[in-house]
Enzyme design. Structure first.
Site, PDB file in Angstrom:
ATOM      1  N   ARG A  82       0.816  -1.279   0.074  1.00 16.27           N
ATOM      2  CA  ARG A  82       0.059   0.135  -0.064  1.00 16.27           C
ATOM      3  C   ARG A  82       0.826   1.047   0.055  1.00 16.27           C
ATOM      4  O   ARG A  82       0.595   2.321  -0.685  1.00 16.27           O
ATOM      5  CB  ARG A  82      -0.900  -0.181   1.310  1.00 16.27           C
ATOM      6  CG  ARG A  82      -2.096   0.940   0.859  1.00 16.27           C
ATOM      7  CD  ARG A  82      -3.072   0.645   2.208  1.00 16.27           C
ATOM      8  NE  ARG A  82      -2.736   0.843   3.590  1.00 16.27           N
ATOM      9  CZ  ARG A  82      -3.460   0.579   4.559  1.00 16.27           C
ATOM     10  NH1 ARG A  82      -4.357   0.344   4.725  1.00 16.27           N
ATOM     11  NH2 ARG A  82      -2.715   0.839   5.879  1.00 16.27           N
ATOM     12  N   LYS A 184      -2.860   6.420   1.428  1.00 13.74           N
ATOM     13  CA  LYS A 184      -2.462   6.899   3.033  1.00 13.74           C
ATOM     14  C   LYS A 184      -1.796   8.063   2.823  1.00 13.74           C
ATOM     15  O   LYS A 184      -0.648   7.838   2.564  1.00 13.74           O
ATOM     16  CB  LYS A 184      -2.250   5.753   3.733  1.00 13.74           C
ATOM     17  CG  LYS A 184      -2.574   5.779   5.024  1.00 13.74           C
ATOM     18  CD  LYS A 184      -2.511   4.500   5.886  1.00 13.74           C
ATOM     19  CE  LYS A 184      -2.714   4.694   7.403  1.00 13.74           C
ATOM     20  NZ  LYS A 184      -4.143   4.414   7.599  1.00 13.74           N
ATOM     21  N   GLU A 220     -16.269   6.492   4.328  1.00 16.23           N
ATOM     22  CA  GLU A 220     -15.433   6.110   5.396  1.00 16.23           C
ATOM     23  C   GLU A 220     -15.790   6.931   6.509  1.00 16.23           C
ATOM     24  O   GLU A 220     -16.146   8.105   6.244  1.00 16.23           O
ATOM     25  CB  GLU A 220     -14.245   5.391   5.187  1.00 16.23           C
ATOM     26  CG  GLU A 220     -13.054   6.411   4.272  1.00 16.23           C
ATOM     27  CD  GLU A 220     -11.805   5.953   4.420  1.00 16.23           C
ATOM     28  OE1 GLU A 220     -11.313   5.300   5.230  1.00 16.23           O
ATOM     29  OE2 GLU A 220     -11.336   6.513   3.618  1.00 16.23           O
TER      30      GLU A 220
HETATM   31  C1  LIG Z   1      -5.212   3.737   7.846  1.00 19.16           C
HETATM   32  C2  LIG Z   1      -6.452   4.219   7.356  1.00 19.16           C
HETATM   33  C3  LIG Z   1      -7.545   3.329   7.568  1.00 19.16           C
HETATM   34  C4  LIG Z   1      -7.485   1.859   8.078  1.00 19.16           C
HETATM   35  O1  LIG Z   1      -6.527   1.203   7.678  1.00 19.16           O
HETATM   36  P1  LIG Z   1      -5.879  -0.146   8.349  1.00 19.16           P
HETATM   37  O2  LIG Z   1      -4.912  -0.761   7.141  1.00 19.16           O
HETATM   38  O3  LIG Z   1      -6.871  -1.113   8.577  1.00 19.16           O
HETATM   39  O4  LIG Z   1      -5.274   0.327   9.398  1.00 19.16           O
HETATM   40  C5  LIG Z   1      -8.912   3.563   6.826  1.00 19.16           C
HETATM   41  N1  LIG Z   1      -9.046   4.853   6.493  1.00 19.16           N
HETATM   42  C6  LIG Z   1      -7.965   5.736   6.328  1.00 19.16           C
HETATM   43  C7  LIG Z   1      -8.320   7.113   5.632  1.00 19.16           C
HETATM   44  C8  LIG Z   1      -6.733   5.584   6.817  1.00 19.16           C
HETATM   45  O5  LIG Z   1      -6.016   6.409   6.673  1.00 19.16           O
END
Ligand SMILES: *Cc1c(COP(=O)(O)O)cnc(C)c1O
Length: 340
Positions: A82, A184, A220
């Protein structure tokens, strides 16, 4: 290995400086071999691309102690994949094959005294990040970068157990449609700060963001994906290419199907159908699952039958099974638990 003199049980979710961090630099088209360093401060030119144009991406994972005393991380290969997808989207160089996991292992091992003991509820949060470091004034990507990893011991995300949250439907967008919502990156978090401070001021724990184009579909929250349980016991989670593909969510879907024998699917979920769901939770590395008891949609309340006192029954099963796998109490699928 002598652990640090830290009251593990009372740790919050904050930054504590540890002994070592990892640094690798990219220059003249290639990454150097990388090393551990001790200085927690970063010195960069005032015009560094990261400062002016926010050219930076990050990851978040945990190192922790299993019941049988091993120091492990959970599915770091997915964080490795990722961060490279995020880097590519911001025109940054990707990391060479194997580098990410090697660096995570190196920095966790060097700070092993800071890995909280089993049963403390705490863990060592691992934060890898890549940023553009040379001076850039016209709009273009940097050509020099740093890949760094800092680690910090953290307590449970929610003190005193996970009480169901009250959240609200947000009028703000988390990220631009067809933009960078699926990566991210600090820039998405910067854009969410106004909405999260506003939500907190109004008494809500989080924002439920909707899709920007039609404002009818659930996306989300600022830092966690949604997971719902339908009234007929099916686990569903929003499908969208503008949300971050959560590793916790992907793991929970696998757990639902393969460990609990539940039906589980990723599909579009409209705000309209949320009122018919039996359970709702937020999932991410920090808290695994935070149950949601109530959603406020512009004054109209959606209350889940699981209530405001505890997690819904299926959410609880998902939570217990995934944390059991992480802690070594339940057999993990091949490759999920990586020993340091
Ligand atoms: C990090 C993150 C998540 C959660 O992802 P994980 O891989 O489960 O930790 C969800 N939404 C956003 C915007 C994030 O930055």
């Amino acid at each position: 290995m002598a652990k640090k003199d830290i009251d593990w049980g009372s740790l919050g979710f904050g930054y504590i400086e540890t002994d070592y961090r990892y640094l690798s630099s990219f220059k003249d088209g290639k990454w150097d071999e990388g090393a551990l360093i001790t200085d927690p401060n970063v010195t960069l030119n005032e015009c560094a691309c990261v400062f002016q144009y926010a050219q930076t991406v990050f990851e978040g994972l945990k190192a922790y102690t299993t019941e049988d005393g091993r120091t492990v991380t959970f599915r770091p290969d997915l964080n490795a994949e990722r961060i490279n997808q995020s880097a590519a989207r911001l025109k940054m160089p990707v990391l060479p094959e194997g580098r990410f996991i090697e660096a995570v292992k190196m920095v966790v091992k060097a700070n092993e005294d800071f890995v909280p003991p089993f049963g403390s509820g705490a863990s060592l949060y691992v934060r890898p990040y890549i940023m553009g470091t040379n001076a850039v004034i016209g709009v273009k990507p940097a050509d020099e970068y740093q890949f760094r990893i800092l680690v910090t011991p953290v307590g449970p995300y929610f003190k005193g157990g996970a009480k169901p949250l009250t959240i609200r439907v947000s009028d703000y967008d988390r990220a631009a449609p067809n933009g960078t919502g699926h990566i991210k990156a600090g820039l998405n978090y910067a854009m969410s700060l106004y909405a999260i401070v506003d939500a907190h001021e109004q008494g809500f724990a989080e924002n439920m963001y909707l899709d920007s184009a039609t404002r009818t579909k659930v996306e989300e929250t600022g830092g966690a994906n949604f997971i719902f349980v339908t009234r007929d016991g099916k686990v569903v989670t929003p499908k969208s290419n503008t949300i971050l593909p959560s590793i916790t969510r992907r793991s929970l879907i696998h757990v639902a199907k393969e460990y609990l024998g539940l039906e589980a699917e990723e599909r579009e979920i409209t705000l309209e159908e949320v009122k018919d769901m039996a359970e709702c939770g937020l999932c991410g590395t920090a808290a695994v699952i935070s149950p949601v008891g109530k959603i406020n949609d512009h004054g109209k309340e959606i209350c889940f039958p699981s209530g405001m006192d505890e997690m819904g029954p299926i959410t609880k099963k998902l939570y217990d099974t995934l944390t059991g796998i992480q802690m070594g109490k339940i057999k993990a699928p091949e490759g999920w638990i990586v020993e340091i």
